[in-house]
Scaffold this motif. Structure first.
Motif, PDB file in Angstrom:
ATOM      1  N   GLN A  11       0.727  -1.392  -0.322  1.00  0.00           N
ATOM      2  CA  GLN A  11       0.082   0.024  -0.344  1.00  0.00           C
ATOM      3  C   GLN A  11       0.725   1.267  -0.086  1.00  0.00           C
ATOM      4  O   GLN A  11       0.489   2.479  -0.406  1.00  0.00           O
ATOM      5  CB  GLN A  11      -1.025  -0.084   1.820  1.00  0.00           C
ATOM      6  N   GLN A  12       2.056   1.272   0.372  1.00  0.00           N
ATOM      7  CA  GLN A  12       2.556   2.580   0.685  1.00  0.00           C
ATOM      8  C   GLN A  12       3.721   2.818  -0.790  1.00  0.00           C
ATOM      9  O   GLN A  12       3.425   3.592  -0.763  1.00  0.00           O
ATOM     10  CB  GLN A  12       3.484   2.260   1.846  1.00  0.00           C
TER      11      GLN A  12
ATOM     12  N   LYS B 237       2.067   1.674  -3.599  1.00  0.00           N
ATOM     13  CA  LYS B 237       1.003   2.031  -4.486  1.00  0.00           C
ATOM     14  C   LYS B 237       0.359   3.413  -4.630  1.00  0.00           C
ATOM     15  O   LYS B 237       0.060   3.980  -5.381  1.00  0.00           O
ATOM     16  CB  LYS B 237      -0.258   0.630  -3.409  1.00  0.00           C
ATOM     17  N   ASP B 238       0.297   3.789  -2.752  1.00  0.00           N
ATOM     18  CA  ASP B 238       0.345   5.422  -3.117  1.00  0.00           C
ATOM     19  C   ASP B 238       0.867   5.857  -3.647  1.00  0.00           C
ATOM     20  O   ASP B 238       0.743   7.347  -5.104  1.00  0.00           O
ATOM     21  CB  ASP B 238       0.178   5.704  -1.228  1.00  0.00           C
TER      22      ASP B 238
ATOM     23  N   ILE C 258       0.777   6.245  -7.463  1.00  0.00           N
ATOM     24  CA  ILE C 258      -0.470   6.314  -8.337  1.00  0.00           C
ATOM     25  C   ILE C 258      -0.366   7.703  -7.894  1.00  0.00           C
ATOM     26  O   ILE C 258      -0.905   8.742  -8.453  1.00  0.00           O
ATOM     27  CB  ILE C 258      -1.578   6.007  -7.264  1.00  0.00           C
ATOM     28  N   SER C 259       0.122   8.081  -6.881  1.00  0.00           N
ATOM     29  CA  SER C 259       0.433  10.112  -6.337  1.00  0.00           C
ATOM     30  C   SER C 259       1.407  10.329  -7.875  1.00  0.00           C
ATOM     31  O   SER C 259       0.658  11.769  -8.324  1.00  0.00           O
ATOM     32  CB  SER C 259       1.140  10.136  -5.253  1.00  0.00           C
TER      33      SER C 259
ATOM     34  N   GLU D 250      -7.583   4.601  -7.508  1.00  0.00           N
ATOM     35  CA  GLU D 250      -7.507   4.036  -6.378  1.00  0.00           C
ATOM     36  C   GLU D 250      -7.715   2.333  -5.504  1.00  0.00           C
ATOM     37  O   GLU D 250      -6.704   1.801  -5.308  1.00  0.00           O
ATOM     38  CB  GLU D 250      -7.779   4.397  -5.008  1.00  0.00           C
TER      39      GLU D 250
END
Length: 255
Positions: free
Chosen positions: A138-139, A141-142, A145-146, A172
């Motif tokens: 998730q880290q 992935k964020d 995506i950002s 997301e």
């Protein structure tokens, strides 16, 4: 009789040889790979943990290029060397080392988030290994995506999802198999856009030098031989390294 004695001696020698090596047989340690499912928190045995670490290290180059800022940095630095025409200066080792440490600097918040939210709780048996992997992903992935959203490259995700016949309503919720190549394509697009801006001033210098040499009738002198010192001088005078590295760092969200 001599032949019989020789045969008996050989048999005794072979028997003693086998007995010596049978006594010194090396016993290999047993390997136990299992997941402690009986505990409240699922943890991996030390053997499986070591195996997982070795696997991650073997795949580290791929993770480094596709999950982090390394691709954009190294591509831009490569285009800079080609635009200046310096061939092997700076050397590949220097460029890769610079790109690596810039990647560590830019990705430090992500690495620190993985360490604080996944590795430490897992070592303290507060979360299981599945949740630790999910938090770590998730880290990254964020971050990916950002970067895609900041540079308006969401079309890469939709292009890949349509090619795989996967409908994505919210960016997301992009799955792993689509987000990673989409992020890599996005980084290449950004790197090429930045490289165009790098090339333009050096092309102008090459054109000016070539025009002057042609007007003077010096057609036998390679223009790159004359323009190279001027390009290096201009790059140093405008403090090019600071401008380039500063622009690269600022091109990332939060940089």
């Amino acid at each position: 009789m001599k032949k019989v004695k020789i045969i008996i001696i050989l048999i005794l020698f072979i028997l003693s040889f086998n007995q010596i090596f049978s006594q010194n047989t090396i016993q290999l340690p047993g390997v136990d790979i299992q997941i402690n499912a009986d505990e409240e928190v699922n943890t991996l045995t030390p053997t499986l943990t070591i195996l997982l670490i070795v696997t991650v290290l073997s795949l580290a180059p791929g993770f480094l290029m596709l999950f982090t800022s390394f691709t954009r940095i190294v591509v831009v630095l490569s285009f800079l060397r080609q635009a200046m025409g310096t061939r092997q200066a700076p050397p590949n080792q220097v460029m890769l080392a610079l790109a690596l440490f810039l990647t560590i600097m830019i990705m430090f918040p992500v690495f620190n988030g993985v360490y604080q939210e996944a590795i430490i709780p897992y070592n303290q048996n507060e979360i299981d290994y599945q949740e630790a992997i999910q938090i770590s992903w998730q880290q990254f992935k964020d971050f990916m995506i950002s970067e895609i959203v900041a540079h308006k490259n969401e079309d890469d995700i939709y292009m890949l999802s349509s090619s795989m016949n996967i409908e994505i309503d919210n960016i997301e919720e992009t799955p792993f198999q689509i987000l990673v190549p989409a992020f890599a394509i996005s980084e290449l697009e950004i790197a090429f856009k930045m490289s165009i801006l790098l090339y333009l001033p050096f092309i102008i210098v090459d054109m000016v030098v070539a025009s002057i040499l042609l007007s003077m009738g010096m057609i036998m002198i390679p223009p790159i031989l004359i323009s190279l010192p001027f390009k290096i001088m201009i790059f140093v005078m405008v403090n090019g390294w600071d401008l380039l590295i500063g622009g690269l760092v600022r091109s990332f969200v939060g940089g």
